[in-house]
Design a protein around this motif. Structure first.
Motif, PDB file in Angstrom:
ATOM      1  N   TRP A 296       0.834  -1.202   0.000  1.00 50.36           N
ATOM      2  CA  TRP A 296       0.000   0.000   0.000  1.00 50.36           C
ATOM      3  C   TRP A 296       0.872   1.256   0.000  1.00 50.36           C
ATOM      4  N   PHE A 297       1.907   1.251   0.804  1.00 52.58           N
ATOM      5  CA  PHE A 297       2.785   2.418   0.876  1.00 52.58           C
ATOM      6  C   PHE A 297       3.561   2.613  -0.424  1.00 52.58           C
ATOM      7  N   LYS A 298       3.934   1.525  -1.057  1.00 45.42           N
ATOM      8  CA  LYS A 298       4.630   1.646  -2.345  1.00 45.42           C
ATOM      9  C   LYS A 298       3.720   2.256  -3.391  1.00 45.42           C
ATOM     10  N   ALA A 299       2.450   1.822  -3.409  1.00 47.82           N
ATOM     11  CA  ALA A 299       1.502   2.371  -4.379  1.00 47.82           C
ATOM     12  C   ALA A 299       1.271   3.861  -4.131  1.00 47.82           C
ATOM     13  N   LEU A 300       1.163   4.237  -2.871  1.00 43.31           N
ATOM     14  CA  LEU A 300       0.967   5.651  -2.544  1.00 43.31           C
ATOM     15  C   LEU A 300       2.178   6.483  -2.957  1.00 43.31           C
ATOM     16  N   LYS A 301       3.380   6.004  -2.669  1.00 41.67           N
ATOM     17  CA  LYS A 301       4.602   6.757  -2.966  1.00 41.67           C
ATOM     18  C   LYS A 301       4.829   6.903  -4.461  1.00 41.67           C
ATOM     19  N   ASP A 302       4.568   5.838  -5.220  1.00 40.54           N
ATOM     20  CA  ASP A 302       4.888   5.828  -6.648  1.00 40.54           C
ATOM     21  C   ASP A 302       3.789   6.429  -7.517  1.00 40.54           C
ATOM     22  N   HIS A 303       2.537   6.345  -7.080  1.00 33.51           N
ATOM     23  CA  HIS A 303       1.435   6.725  -7.969  1.00 33.51           C
ATOM     24  C   HIS A 303       0.472   7.761  -7.387  1.00 33.51           C
ATOM     25  N   PHE A 304       0.394   7.884  -6.082  1.00 30.79           N
ATOM     26  CA  PHE A 304      -0.583   8.799  -5.486  1.00 30.79           C
ATOM     27  C   PHE A 304       0.067   9.616  -4.363  1.00 30.79           C
ATOM     28  N   PRO A 305       1.117  10.353  -4.668  1.00 28.86           N
ATOM     29  CA  PRO A 305       1.840  11.096  -3.617  1.00 28.86           C
ATOM     30  C   PRO A 305       1.014  12.224  -3.017  1.00 28.86           C
ATOM     31  N   GLU A 306      -0.056  12.649  -3.716  1.00 34.24           N
ATOM     32  CA  GLU A 306      -0.859  13.757  -3.206  1.00 34.24           C
ATOM     33  C   GLU A 306      -1.859  13.330  -2.125  1.00 34.24           C
ATOM     34  N   TRP A 307      -2.018  12.038  -1.943  1.00 34.56           N
ATOM     35  CA  TRP A 307      -2.966  11.561  -0.936  1.00 34.56           C
ATOM     36  C   TRP A 307      -2.407  11.802   0.471  1.00 34.56           C
ATOM     37  N   ASP A 308      -3.298  12.165   1.389  1.00 35.21           N
ATOM     38  CA  ASP A 308      -2.928  12.286   2.798  1.00 35.21           C
ATOM     39  C   ASP A 308      -2.873  10.892   3.423  1.00 35.21           C
ATOM     40  N   VAL A 309      -1.825  10.640   4.191  1.00 34.35           N
ATOM     41  CA  VAL A 309      -1.641   9.324   4.802  1.00 34.35           C
ATOM     42  C   VAL A 309      -1.638   9.464   6.322  1.00 34.35           C
TER      43      VAL A 309
ATOM     44  N   THR B  37       1.068  11.260   8.676  1.00 32.45           N
ATOM     45  CA  THR B  37       0.677  11.807   9.983  1.00 32.45           C
ATOM     46  C   THR B  37       0.456  10.639  10.929  1.00 32.45           C
ATOM     47  N   GLN B  38       1.233  10.582  11.980  1.00 27.05           N
ATOM     48  CA  GLN B  38       1.153   9.455  12.899  1.00 27.05           C
ATOM     49  C   GLN B  38       0.199   9.778  14.048  1.00 27.05           C
ATOM     50  N   LEU B  39      -0.768   8.896  14.241  1.00 27.86           N
ATOM     51  CA  LEU B  39      -1.787   9.067  15.280  1.00 27.86           C
ATOM     52  C   LEU B  39      -1.891   7.783  16.090  1.00 27.86           C
ATOM     53  N   ASP B  40      -1.586   7.866  17.366  1.00 26.86           N
ATOM     54  CA  ASP B  40      -1.650   6.678  18.227  1.00 26.86           C
ATOM     55  C   ASP B  40      -3.065   6.124  18.336  1.00 26.86           C
ATOM     56  N   GLU B  41      -4.060   6.977  18.115  1.00 25.61           N
ATOM     57  CA  GLU B  41      -5.457   6.535  18.239  1.00 25.61           C
ATOM     58  C   GLU B  41      -5.834   5.484  17.203  1.00 25.61           C
ATOM     59  N   LEU B  42      -5.015   5.329  16.159  1.00 27.95           N
ATOM     60  CA  LEU B  42      -5.341   4.371  15.097  1.00 27.95           C
ATOM     61  C   LEU B  42      -4.851   2.958  15.411  1.00 27.95           C
ATOM     62  N   HIS B  43      -4.346   2.739  16.606  1.00 29.77           N
ATOM     63  CA  HIS B  43      -3.914   1.390  17.002  1.00 29.77           C
ATOM     64  C   HIS B  43      -4.810   0.857  18.102  1.00 29.77           C
ATOM     65  N   LEU B  44      -5.273  -0.373  17.930  1.00 30.63           N
ATOM     66  CA  LEU B  44      -6.102  -1.066  18.925  1.00 30.63           C
ATOM     67  C   LEU B  44      -5.214  -2.050  19.674  1.00 30.63           C
ATOM     68  N   ALA B  45      -4.992  -1.781  20.935  1.00 33.58           N
ATOM     69  CA  ALA B  45      -3.999  -2.552  21.686  1.00 33.58           C
ATOM     70  C   ALA B  45      -4.605  -3.618  22.582  1.00 33.58           C
ATOM     71  N   VAL B  46      -5.941  -3.634  22.726  1.00 34.86           N
ATOM     72  CA  VAL B  46      -6.571  -4.554  23.686  1.00 34.86           C
ATOM     73  C   VAL B  46      -7.281  -5.676  22.947  1.00 34.86           C
ATOM     74  N   ASP B  47      -6.910  -6.911  23.272  1.00 37.53           N
ATOM     75  CA  ASP B  47      -7.555  -8.090  22.683  1.00 37.53           C
ATOM     76  C   ASP B  47      -8.946  -8.240  23.271  1.00 37.53           C
ATOM     77  N   MET B  48      -9.982  -8.085  22.435  1.00 37.36           N
ATOM     78  CA  MET B  48     -11.362  -8.231  22.909  1.00 37.36           C
ATOM     79  C   MET B  48     -11.944  -9.592  22.588  1.00 37.36           C
ATOM     80  N   ARG B  49     -11.365 -10.288  21.618  1.00 35.63           N
ATOM     81  CA  ARG B  49     -11.893 -11.618  21.300  1.00 35.63           C
ATOM     82  C   ARG B  49     -11.721 -12.538  22.503  1.00 35.63           C
ATOM     83  N   SER B  50     -10.511 -12.616  23.025  1.00 29.77           N
ATOM     84  CA  SER B  50     -10.241 -13.434  24.199  1.00 29.77           C
ATOM     85  C   SER B  50     -10.578 -12.601  25.429  1.00 29.77           C
ATOM     86  N   PHE B  51     -11.876 -12.383  25.647  1.00 21.92           N
ATOM     87  CA  PHE B  51     -12.298 -11.411  26.632  1.00 21.92           C
ATOM     88  C   PHE B  51     -11.982 -11.834  28.059  1.00 21.92           C
ATOM     89  N   ARG B  52     -11.620 -13.079  28.251  1.00 22.96           N
ATOM     90  CA  ARG B  52     -11.263 -13.516  29.598  1.00 22.96           C
ATOM     91  C   ARG B  52      -9.899 -12.976  30.022  1.00 22.96           C
TER      92      ARG B  52
END
Length: 807
Positions: free
Chosen positions: A428-441, A466-481
């Protein structure tokens, strides 16, 4: 803590002159905006209030909570009635003249959900009551409280008070002081399966309604708000953007995507062009989600039609929202959930942009590389074409056709590429860099390291990200135990036994994991661990092995995901039979409650490291390709993170007589798993949950017999008997003291068979079930059989009566 009910009041409030009007207005105010309010719902509320009025008059200190949310199911209990220290779970069927078995199962499932996930109910007894307003009155049935849940009581609109008072007279509680407000404010911590979540979101429930109120939900809402902010910014400023959402296995990435798609799919979107589509290249996931949504919508529409019929409304059928064909429902569902490959095809068949401005790609790391896409397009039977682009490039190009704005949301699982040609997120990053550099990432800082970018660096691939920590899900909810299950799986497959042992020590009390060399013990364990009627178990196995077939378990390529994930215990292709295993390709993105994980000889442990093999033809072949080795490792990571509540790893013993399964292929793997801290499933572990782990939230384990082994000999005997014969004549055969000839004559005269031979077989099989102690299991099976209930509506009640009398 927010109130999960639409409307809560005290019993004394019912005496107010304007109470009914105010109650209806309050209920209606919550209903409007969620989904259309049908006349049948107003009719049902009116009947409910009328039936509850005598209860409120007799118990003015009681608390009544109307439309109380059951988050895991995305549904609401009609009324929770709290009297003293008694908790009544009351489900109404307005206008119903019988007591349907399905309705009794529904209210019982509500009670189980409360018992297991609602903190205020863990230490309390629950009393489910089914109120069919126009059904004949019944006396209070023999009460049996099993694991803190009473058997379902039945009432009509006239005798509900009698049933409730009779229940309290028969069952004396000593649960201590009970604060009704504290109970209503107690934490509710469910985690729905992805199927349950999709059904609930499709019905316009919110993610807050169906998710646990803990770190997992906080994480999901934080990520959802961040993505929505990116979408809104892109629309308002005419930008094209792409954001990457990462997370540990089971953290809720798919739930985030479904939530965004569902909230933006109404009538052309909030801003006219704001619609979103949820896309996935995971064929089984899409198939199962679409089938489950269609079936759920059909069932809801049928229930609406039945409720309308009971209240005498049949004049507006032609314009009723519930009168939709299956094809119409399928079309609506497919506009919500689609296969990514079909979506991609539109790039080549049209010159315009897609109708949606927001595209959500689930499991974006599995998008095809240029080589794989080129190969797939050239080898198709129809519409062959030359394509020299990667799938990410094609998908971005299609969305880039929008003149004003567009937004792509990529849901990414690190280290979960499991098949040839899956390029990983780096494409995905290669496609953005080579063909769609104007897109916001936009991406979280977690996109780094081997599981995401390998040796590459994000700053080099996409320097303007733009790095945003909010875009990472760190808590496993499937194994809710326990939140450490995914980390434990990572340590196991990465040859880190010491770290695995430490993690195992932190999870074994809440989330059971065992290892065994006996497949029958493994099957018995998962059956015994299941509690709720809706819990699902099955076998999962890696597709590169195939020699587990020697144990009678198939890992087919033509896997029917709908039957395996959605069908019940009476379907031989369902997961419950544990004859067909779901491979890593079929179960990725989906889940079951308990699993038998078959560890084959393809990823075997030898001399302190994992060796990579695949079974091809009639022998094992070494795997030298680095990517294929990675796929193999990732496949086992997937298998070890599919169970929501626990699993047992089965390592075959092999055979010295079978050159494809020599014991040394498996022995070292078994020893490695033991070294990783996993406890063996010993013979002394009784399969009722005792000694296996702490009961969930202090809830005692249900009996093993509650769930049946569908492939055992007892079931074949029961089929020879015939369910209806067994229910009708069980008591006669059990208590018969005369000669066999007299019994045969007596039962043959009842006309079950055209020849005495058939009746003789039925009698002998019935005796065998009784003598072997399998009669309780057979009665449980008869009680829960939908087919029997359809053919003989009185049969479930008869079976339940026999269970109550003899067991």
């Amino acid at each position: 803590m927010r109130d999960r009910s639409f409307f809560t009041c005290r019993g004394s409030d019912f005496a107010r002159p304007d109470f009914v009007d105010k109650a209806i207005a309050e209920l209606t105010s919550h209903h409007v905006g969620m989904f259309s309010l049908a006349e049948t719902q107003l009719f049902a509320w009116t009947r409910e209030l009328s039936a509850l009025s005598p209860v409120a008059s007799s118990h003015p200190d009681c608390t009544v909570a109307f439309e109380y949310m059951i988050p895991r199911m995305g549904r609401r209990v009609d009324a929770m009635v709290l009297i003293k220290d008694y908790i009544f779970v009351v489900e109404f069927k307005a206008g119903e003249t019988t007591y349907p078995a399905a309705a009794a199962s529904q209210v019982m499932d509500y009670a189980f959900d409360l018992k297991n996930f609602h903190e205020g109910s863990h230490e309390r007894a629950l009393f489910p009551v089914l109120v069919c307003t126009d059904a004949p009155a019944e006396l209070v049935r023999p009460l049996k409280v099993d694991d803190g849940i009473c058997c379902v009581q039945r009432a009509n609109s006239s005798n509900l008070l009698e049933v409730i008072d009779g229940t309290m007279d028969c069952v004396r509680l000593s649960g201590g002081p009970f604060n009704h407000k504290a109970w209503l404010a107690s934490d509710y911590k469910p985690t729905p399966t992805i199927i349950e979540a999709a059904q609930a979101l499709y019905q316009h429930n919110t993610v807050e309604d169906i998710s646990r109120n803990e770190a997992g939900l906080t994480n999901i809402m934080r990520t959802t708000e961040c993505v929505n902010a990116i979408v809104d910014y892109s629309r308002e400023n005419g930008r094209k953007s792409i954001c990457f959402v990462t997370g540990v296995p089971g953290a809720g990435k798919t739930l985030v995507g479904l939530n965004i798609a569902s909230t933006r799919r109404s009538e052309g979107g909030r801003h006219g062009e704001d619609t979103a589509v949820f896309l996935s290249g995971n064929g089984p996931l899409i198939t199962v989600l679409q089938a489950s949504l269609v079936e759920d919508q059909q069932a809801r529409n049928a229930a609406e039609c039945e409720a309308c019929r009971r209240m005498g409304g049949n004049e507006s059928c032609d314009t009723c929202f519930a009168k939709k064909t299956k094809r119409q429902i399928e079309a609506e569902v497919k506009s919500f959930v689609q296969g990514v490959h079909l979506f991609r095809e539109e790039l080549f068949t049209t010159d315009g942009p897609p109708p949606e401005h927001i595209a959500i790609f689930d499991e974006a790391q599995r998008a095809w590389s240029e080589q794989q896409l080129s190969y797939k397009m050239k080898t198709r039977r129809q519409n062959k074409r030359e394509v020299h682009k990667s799938e990410p490039q094609c998908l971005i190009e299609y969305m880039d056709r929008h003149e004003n704005w567009a937004c792509i949301v990529c849901l990414v699982g690190g280290g979960q590429e499991i098949n040839k040609g899956e390029a990983g997120i780096i494409e995905w990053f290669k496609a953005l860099k080579d063909h769609f550099p104007e897109w916001d990432v936009y991406a979280p800082d977690s996109i780094r390291g081997e599981n995401y970018l390998g040796d590459a660096d994000l700053k080099t691939l996409a320097p303007n990200t733009t790095q945003l920590d909010e875009l990472h899900l760190a808590v496993d909810m499937r194994s809710f135990r326990n939140k450490n299950v995914a980390a434990f799986a990572e340590a196991v497959v990465s040859n880190e036994p010491e770290r695995a042992r430490e993690l195992y020590a932190s999870i074994e009390a809440d989330y059971p994991i065992y290892v065994t060399r006996n497949i029958d013990d493994a099957k018995d364990w998962v059956r015994s661990m299941t509690k709720r009627p809706s819990d699902r178990y099955g076998i999962v196995a890696d597709s590169y092995g195939q020699r587990i077939r020697a144990d009678g378990i198939l890992v087919p390529m033509d896997f029917d995901a709908v039957k395996w994930f959605l069908r019940g215990r009476d379907n031989i292709d369902s997961s419950y039979f544990m004859e067909i295993a779901a491979s890593e390709f079929k179960i990725q993105g989906l889940e079951i409650d308990y699993a038998v994980v078959a560890w084959e000889g393809d990823y075997r442990y030898h001399d302190g490291e994992f060796c990579h093999h695949r079974f091809y033809g009639d022998k094992w072949q070494d795997v030298h390709d680095v990517m294929l080795q990675r796929y193999l490792k990732n496949g086992y990571r997937v298998l070890l993170t599919r169970a929501r509540q626990g699993y047992v790893i089965y390592v075959p013993k092999g055979s010295k007589y079978d050159p494809t399964r020599p014991p040394q292929y498996y022995d070292e793997t078994f020893e490695y798993l033991l070294k990783s801290g996993i406890r063996p499933l010993q013979a002394e572990t009784n399969f009722n949950g005792e000694g296996a782990r702490k009961p969930m939230e202090r809830t005692p384990r249900r009996r093993q017999l509650e769930l049946c082994n569908m492939s055992d000999n007892w079931l074949r005997q029961l089929r020879s008997v015939g369910l209806w014969f067994f229910v009708c004549e069980y008591e006669t055969v059990r208590n018969w003291r005369g000669s066999s000839e007299e019994l045969l004559d007596r039962l043959f005269e009842k006309g079950f068979d055209s020849k005495p031979t058939g009746t003789s077989i039925r009698i002998s099989c019935t005796k065998a079930l009784i003598e072997s102690g399998m009669d309780e299991r057979a009665l449980l099976y008869a009680r829960d059989s939908k087919r029997l209930a359809k053919e003989h509506p009185e049969a479930p009640e008869m079976a339940l009566g026999l269970l109550t009398k003899y067991f």
